[in-house]
Write a protein that holds these residues in place. Structure first.
Motif, mmCIF file in Angstrom:
data_model
loop_
_atom_site.group_PDB
_atom_site.id
_atom_site.type_symbol
_atom_site.label_atom_id
_atom_site.label_comp_id
_atom_site.label_asym_id
_atom_site.label_seq_id
_atom_site.Cartn_x
_atom_site.Cartn_y
_atom_site.Cartn_z
ATOM 1 N N HIS A 111 42.920 33.883 40.842
ATOM 2 C CA HIS A 111 42.327 32.497 40.308
ATOM 3 C C HIS A 111 43.106 31.658 41.403
ATOM 4 N N ALA A 112 42.368 30.600 42.089
ATOM 5 C CA ALA A 112 43.115 29.710 43.124
ATOM 6 C C ALA A 112 43.159 28.128 42.402
ATOM 7 N N THR A 113 44.616 28.057 41.973
ATOM 8 C CA THR A 113 44.740 26.749 41.458
ATOM 9 C C THR A 113 44.909 25.518 42.361
ATOM 10 N N PRO A 114 44.429 24.499 42.713
ATOM 11 C CA PRO A 114 45.090 23.421 43.639
ATOM 12 C C PRO A 114 46.135 22.709 42.974
ATOM 13 N N LEU A 115 47.356 22.676 43.916
ATOM 14 C CA LEU A 115 48.524 22.083 43.353
ATOM 15 C C LEU A 115 48.484 20.492 43.673
ATOM 16 N N GLY A 116 48.121 20.195 44.922
ATOM 17 C CA GLY A 116 48.286 18.959 45.591
ATOM 18 C C GLY A 116 48.844 19.131 46.891
ATOM 19 N N PRO A 117 49.022 17.856 47.326
ATOM 20 C CA PRO A 117 49.583 17.828 48.718
ATOM 21 C C PRO A 117 51.069 18.215 48.943
ATOM 22 N N GLY A 118 51.382 18.888 49.866
ATOM 23 C CA GLY A 118 52.870 19.406 50.274
ATOM 24 C C GLY A 118 53.430 18.157 50.789
ATOM 25 N N PRO A 119 54.764 18.515 51.267
ATOM 26 C CA PRO A 119 55.591 17.405 51.908
ATOM 27 C C PRO A 119 55.073 16.945 53.274
ATOM 28 N N ASP A 120 54.139 17.888 53.709
ATOM 29 C CA ASP A 120 53.703 17.529 55.014
ATOM 30 C C ASP A 120 52.243 16.971 54.960
ATOM 31 N N GLY A 121 51.733 16.467 53.724
ATOM 32 C CA GLY A 121 50.373 15.987 53.374
ATOM 33 C C GLY A 121 49.510 16.973 53.215
ATOM 34 N N SER A 122 49.384 18.444 53.586
ATOM 35 C CA SER A 122 48.490 19.383 53.380
ATOM 36 C C SER A 122 48.505 19.935 52.357
ATOM 37 N N PRO A 123 47.378 20.342 51.773
ATOM 38 C CA PRO A 123 46.978 20.705 50.504
ATOM 39 C C PRO A 123 47.781 22.157 50.249
ATOM 40 N N ARG A 124 48.254 22.221 49.126
ATOM 41 C CA ARG A 124 48.763 23.398 48.541
ATOM 42 C C ARG A 124 47.989 24.218 47.456
ATOM 43 N N THR A 125 47.869 25.454 47.402
ATOM 44 C CA THR A 125 47.026 26.209 46.452
ATOM 45 C C THR A 125 47.867 27.284 46.018
ATOM 46 N N ALA A 126 48.123 27.473 44.509
ATOM 47 C CA ALA A 126 48.784 28.676 44.025
ATOM 48 C C ALA A 126 47.571 29.783 43.781
ATOM 49 N N VAL A 127 47.843 30.822 44.192
ATOM 50 C CA VAL A 127 47.070 32.237 43.839
ATOM 51 C C VAL A 127 47.762 32.788 42.676
ATOM 52 N N VAL A 128 47.016 32.805 41.701
ATOM 53 C CA VAL A 128 47.574 33.551 40.405
ATOM 54 C C VAL A 128 46.677 34.634 40.260
ATOM 55 N N GLU A 129 47.021 35.852 40.582
ATOM 56 C CA GLU A 129 46.574 36.941 40.580
ATOM 57 C C GLU A 129 46.757 37.778 39.253
ATOM 58 N N ALA A 130 45.861 38.366 38.536
ATOM 59 C CA ALA A 130 46.081 39.213 37.427
ATOM 60 C C ALA A 130 45.347 40.547 37.469
ATOM 61 N N VAL A 131 46.445 41.429 37.450
ATOM 62 C CA VAL A 131 46.038 42.966 37.561
ATOM 63 C C VAL A 131 45.749 43.330 36.016
ATOM 64 N N VAL A 132 44.540 43.789 35.596
ATOM 65 C CA VAL A 132 44.644 44.377 34.415
ATOM 66 C C VAL A 132 44.167 45.538 34.521
ATOM 67 N N ALA A 133 44.681 46.819 34.233
ATOM 68 C CA ALA A 133 44.329 48.059 34.668
ATOM 69 C C ALA A 133 44.417 49.027 33.183
ATOM 70 N N ALA A 134 43.257 49.881 33.396
ATOM 71 C CA ALA A 134 42.894 50.898 32.428
ATOM 72 C C ALA A 134 42.578 52.034 32.711
ATOM 73 N N SER A 135 42.716 53.162 31.967
ATOM 74 C CA SER A 135 41.917 54.576 32.399
ATOM 75 C C SER A 135 41.717 55.313 30.996
ATOM 76 N N ASP A 136 40.740 55.967 31.001
ATOM 77 C CA ASP A 136 40.491 56.774 29.936
ATOM 78 C C ASP A 136 41.213 58.205 29.897
ATOM 79 N N ARG A 137 42.106 58.456 30.820
ATOM 80 C CA ARG A 137 42.993 59.721 30.884
ATOM 81 C C ARG A 137 44.114 59.808 29.920
ATOM 82 N N PRO A 138 44.289 60.752 29.362
ATOM 83 C CA PRO A 138 45.454 60.731 28.064
ATOM 84 C C PRO A 138 46.665 60.462 28.847
ATOM 85 N N GLY A 139 46.882 60.703 29.897
ATOM 86 C CA GLY A 139 48.364 60.621 30.514
ATOM 87 C C GLY A 139 48.493 58.995 30.421
ATOM 88 N N PHE A 140 47.493 58.079 30.627
ATOM 89 C CA PHE A 140 47.874 56.606 30.703
ATOM 90 C C PHE A 140 48.694 55.890 29.661
#
Length: 374
Positions: free
Chosen positions: A302-331
């Motif tokens: 997910h790319a969330t725009p933050l706003g301009p940084g101190p230098d006036g250029s844009p800043r974007t937060a990358v929020v990455e969610a990993v959601v892992a699953a497995s049908d193996r009994p060992g999971f």
């Protein structure tokens, strides 16, 4: 190796890596980095740009990912604060455990409420003691907020400019028993550049040889697969049991990049999977494993725009969610060890985004100066 694979293009739609008994590890003979099949011919700028444009046209309902649900924990001494699209936002949990969100500036004299305290589910301004419990107050308005159990979203109608949706478009995820972890990084770019990076699967094994090997783009949106096959059709490669429903990524069925790739584990040991990349919204890209180990698992960027940084250029937060699953009994062991595994997952995600943010930042720099070749 057929011509499509040799050029890094789309290959025939063969059988995805199958479910096998025993360990999912495979031994792969090492190949020097420079001897990989070049992928630049297949990674056509126009194809990637068209996918980014289609993503930008999909509705978000003015919802933005604010942060991980765990970051906004009950009992947290201070509100969670983040600037989103130039708007100061705070979030905290009330006495009932539900998330509240609102303006990050005190309506009295403008104190930064992100530096204030949460007392019994109420934000108390540290300048003069004004208390906000999440209900409207003179000069202060709450924002619609949604906690999906992994991420917290905030709706900002004044900056989104779209018809609002009651809830955000949350991608289909594995069911109960999954292990999730969230990593956040900030780059000097715009959300479009993050989305473009994720919709360019051809760079994976070249740019991240420490994580990926043998990456082949099986099919891309609107392309005929090599060898007489067809492009990805609606509903193909959907994870088993992940039925579309309201508020899911069902709207992008058929608009997917499908890849076969092996994840490096250690040395020559790899785990082969088939995965698809889709963009259910203008600021979200989802990688879903559809065949092989962990089928149904997702990585949401997910790319969330933050706003301009101190230098006036844009800043974007990358929020990455990993959601892992497995049908193996060992999971079940992984679920038990989730608190210890989350830092490792975040580390692996951060390693990839160290490079991918360099890609996104370079793209923005070239775009902003009229030098981008695409």
């Amino acid at each position: 190796m057929n011509s499509g694979t040799a050029s890094g293009g789309t290959a025939g739609r063969g059988t995805p890596p199958g479910r096998r008994r025993g360990l999912p590890l495979r031994v792969r003979r090492p190949e020097p980095w420079e001897r990989q099949a070049p992928t630049w011919r297949a990674a056509r700028p126009g194809l990637i740009a068209a996918a980014v444009k289609r993503a930008a046209a999909r509705p978000s309902g003015n919802w933005y990912v604010l942060g991980a649900s765990r970051e906004i924990a009950a009992g947290r001494a201070r509100p969670f604060g983040r600037t989103v699209a130039g708007v100061e936002v705070i979030a905290w949990r009330g006495p009932d455990g539900e998330v509240r969100a609102g303006q990050g500036s005190c309506p009295h004299l403008g104190a930064p409420l992100g530096e204030s305290r949460v007392v019994c589910g109420t934000v108390v301004c540290h300048w003069h003691g004004l208390a906000l419990d999440g209900r409207p107050f003179a000069g202060w308005e709450p924002f619609p907020v949604h906690d999906d159990g992994v991420l917290v979203w905030v709706r900002l109608d004044t900056v989104g400019g779209e018809p609002p949706l009651e809830r955000p478009v949350v991608p289909v995820r594995p069911g109960r028993g999954a292990v999730d972890a969230v990593h956040t990084a900030v780059g000097r770019c715009e959300p479009e550049d993050v989305v473009a990076n994720r919709l360019d699967p051809w760079h994976g094994a070249w740019f991240h040889p420490y994580s990926f090997v043998g990456l082949t783009v099986v099919s891309a949106p609107g392309e005929e697969a090599a060898g007489g096959g067809s492009a990805v059709g609606p509903g193909e490669a959907r994870a088993a049991g992940a039925e579309p429903g309201p508020g899911t990524d069902a709207a992008v069925d058929g608009d997917a990049f499908v890849v076969d790739v092996s994840f490096r584990v250690a040395g020559r040991l790899v785990v082969p999977v088939r995965a698809e990349f889709t963009a259910p919204g203008p600021r979200t890209v989802v990688m879903r494993i559809t065949g092989g180990e962990g089928a149904g698992s997702v990585v949401e960027t997910h790319a969330t725009p933050l706003g301009p940084g101190p230098d006036g250029s844009p800043r974007t937060a990358v929020v990455e969610a990993v959601v892992a699953a497995s049908d193996r009994p060992g999971f079940a062991v992984a679920r038990t060890a989730a608190p210890a595994l989350r830092p490792l997952i975040r580390w692996a995600s951060g390693r990839l985004w160290r490079d991918d943010l360099a890609y996104a930042e370079r793209r923005w720099l070239l775009r902003s100066t009229g030098r981008f070749p695409g």
